[in-house]
Design a protein around this motif. Structure first.
Motif, short mmCIF file in Angstrom:
data_model
loop_
_atom_site.label_atom_id
_atom_site.label_comp_id
_atom_site.label_asym_id
_atom_site.label_seq_id
_atom_site.Cartn_x
_atom_site.Cartn_y
_atom_site.Cartn_z
N LYS A 1 -3.04 -0.09 -2.66
CA LYS A 1 -3.77 0.48 -1.74
C LYS A 1 -5.36 0.42 -1.62
O LYS A 1 -5.81 0.32 -0.81
CB LYS A 1 -3.10 1.75 -1.31
N ALA A 2 -5.69 0.58 -2.92
CA ALA A 2 -7.10 0.87 -2.83
C ALA A 2 -7.67 -0.45 -2.90
O ALA A 2 -8.83 -0.73 -2.31
CB ALA A 2 -7.40 1.06 -4.39
N HIS A 3 -6.82 -1.73 -3.17
CA HIS A 3 -7.20 -3.02 -2.72
C HIS A 3 -7.70 -3.29 -1.13
O HIS A 3 -8.75 -3.86 -1.03
CB HIS A 3 -6.31 -4.10 -3.34
N PHE A 4 -6.86 -2.72 -0.49
CA PHE A 4 -7.07 -2.80 1.04
C PHE A 4 -8.11 -1.71 1.40
O PHE A 4 -8.51 -1.91 2.69
CB PHE A 4 -5.71 -2.87 1.58
N ALA A 5 -8.17 -0.57 1.01
CA ALA A 5 -8.74 0.56 1.79
C ALA A 5 -10.34 0.44 1.48
O ALA A 5 -10.93 1.16 2.14
CB ALA A 5 -8.21 1.90 1.04
N HIS A 6 -10.82 -0.11 0.60
CA HIS A 6 -12.05 -0.34 0.37
C HIS A 6 -12.61 -1.92 0.54
O HIS A 6 -11.85 -2.67 0.73
CB HIS A 6 -12.56 -0.03 -1.08
N HIS A 7 -13.61 -1.98 0.49
CA HIS A 7 -14.50 -3.35 0.84
C HIS A 7 -14.29 -4.10 -0.42
O HIS A 7 -15.32 -3.99 -1.20
CB HIS A 7 -15.78 -3.30 1.33
N THR A 8 -13.35 -4.80 -0.73
CA THR A 8 -12.82 -5.61 -1.90
C THR A 8 -12.90 -6.95 -1.68
O THR A 8 -12.57 -7.41 -0.33
CB THR A 8 -11.85 -4.99 -2.74
N THR A 9 -12.72 -7.66 -2.53
CA THR A 9 -12.69 -9.45 -2.26
C THR A 9 -11.23 -9.42 -1.96
O THR A 9 -10.95 -10.10 -0.76
CB THR A 9 -12.68 -9.86 -3.84
N GLU A 10 -10.42 -8.66 -2.35
CA GLU A 10 -8.86 -8.68 -1.89
C GLU A 10 -8.71 -8.57 -0.32
O GLU A 10 -7.85 -9.28 0.41
CB GLU A 10 -7.93 -7.75 -2.39
N SER A 11 -9.58 -7.46 0.18
CA SER A 11 -9.46 -6.93 1.59
C SER A 11 -10.31 -8.18 2.43
O SER A 11 -9.71 -8.12 3.61
CB SER A 11 -10.24 -5.71 1.48
N VAL A 12 -11.09 -8.65 2.01
CA VAL A 12 -11.73 -9.80 2.77
C VAL A 12 -10.98 -11.22 2.63
O VAL A 12 -10.59 -11.73 3.63
CB VAL A 12 -13.21 -10.11 1.99
N THR A 13 -10.36 -11.61 1.49
CA THR A 13 -9.66 -12.84 1.38
C THR A 13 -8.27 -12.68 1.63
O THR A 13 -7.62 -13.90 1.97
CB THR A 13 -9.97 -13.42 0.04
N ASN A 14 -7.86 -11.57 1.35
CA ASN A 14 -6.21 -11.38 1.72
C ASN A 14 -5.58 -12.12 0.64
O ASN A 14 -4.25 -12.47 0.98
CB ASN A 14 -5.79 -11.56 3.08
N ALA B 1 0.74 -1.09 0.10
CA ALA B 1 0.20 -0.13 -0.14
C ALA B 1 0.85 1.35 0.05
O ALA B 1 0.50 2.21 -0.49
CB ALA B 1 -0.88 0.18 1.30
N SER B 2 2.01 1.11 0.63
CA SER B 2 3.02 2.62 0.65
C SER B 2 3.39 2.59 -0.70
O SER B 2 3.84 3.81 -1.03
CB SER B 2 4.02 2.02 1.82
N ARG B 3 3.67 1.70 -1.52
CA ARG B 3 4.34 1.87 -2.88
C ARG B 3 3.30 2.07 -4.22
O ARG B 3 3.92 2.53 -4.97
CB ARG B 3 5.23 0.66 -3.08
N SER B 4 1.84 1.70 -3.82
CA SER B 4 1.40 1.62 -5.20
C SER B 4 -0.29 1.96 -4.67
O SER B 4 -0.86 1.19 -3.66
CB SER B 4 1.17 0.07 -5.71
N LEU B 5 -0.54 2.97 -5.41
CA LEU B 5 -2.08 3.49 -5.14
C LEU B 5 -3.22 2.37 -5.58
O LEU B 5 -4.14 2.14 -5.04
CB LEU B 5 -2.37 4.96 -5.84
N VAL B 6 -2.56 1.39 -6.37
CA VAL B 6 -3.68 0.64 -7.04
C VAL B 6 -3.74 -0.48 -6.02
O VAL B 6 -4.98 -1.11 -5.58
CB VAL B 6 -3.08 0.00 -8.17
#
Length: 193
Positions: free
Chosen positions: A42-55, A35-40
């Motif tokens: 970072k967006a995966h983790f900052a919002h309720h996305t599949t990636e933020s839920v499944t890691n 997240a510190s290096r890529s805004l893309v």
């Protein structure tokens, strides 16, 4: 410090997310670093996305490209940039890694030849690599006499009419000290001398 972070990538200690290549290779990585290096990313983790839920982040890139990109994210080094600059340019654009993109553009610029410049220009156009596009156009203009359509097969492979138009306009642009004179064949056409 870059070496310390690269070792964290290598051993996967304290990782909290998995990044998976298109061919199924998994890398244990760290949200805070990504997240510190890529805004893309970072967006995966900052919002309720599949990636933020499944890691788990599914990447569209092959394992060797993803690993080189991750090494860059962790260490700010791009050792593979000279081996696979085209693929890393795509990854840099996809994940908005501007410094990696610059390194790829530089590596591709150093590899420019009459045989590959059109392909490189298309790549630059595709991935919005403005510096590489400009340098490729300058290369084409400089070597235009050696790049006659009859000599270079790559001309027939260009898919974008707009890109052909860009090349033409760039080559035909008036230089400050160039004047136009009437062409002998027709009084209605001009020729550059």
């Amino acid at each position: 410090m870059g070496n310390d972070f690269e070792s964290i990538l290598d051993d996967g200690m304290f990782s909290d997310v998995v990044m998976k290549s298109v061919d199924g290779t998994e890398y244990k990585v760290h949200k805070v670093v990504l997240a510190s290096r890529s805004l893309v990313l970072k967006a995966h983790f900052a919002h309720h996305t599949t990636e933020s839920v499944t890691n788990v982040i599914e990447s569209p890139f092959e394992a060797h490209v993803l690993f080189e990109m991750l090494k860059f994210i962790y260490s700010d080094k791009a050792s593979g940039v000279h081996d696979i600059p085209e693929k890393l340019l795509a990854a840099a654009e996809f994940y908005q890694l501007s410094r990696l993109k610059t390194l790829c553009e530089d590596a591709l610029h150093k590899k420019l030849t009459i045989e590959n410049v059109l392909e490189t220009l298309e790549l630059a156009d595709l991935y919005s690599a403005k510096t590489l596009k400009q340098l490729s156009l300058e290369f084409i203009k400089y070597y235009q006499s050696e790049m006659l359509i009859t000599k270079i097969k790559a001309w027939s492979n260009i898919k974008s009419i707009d890109l052909i138009k860009t090349i033409y306009e760039y080559i035909m642009v008036d230089e400050p000290n160039v004047k136009k004179v009437q062409c002998m064949e027709s009084p209605h056409h001009t020729d550059i001398v």
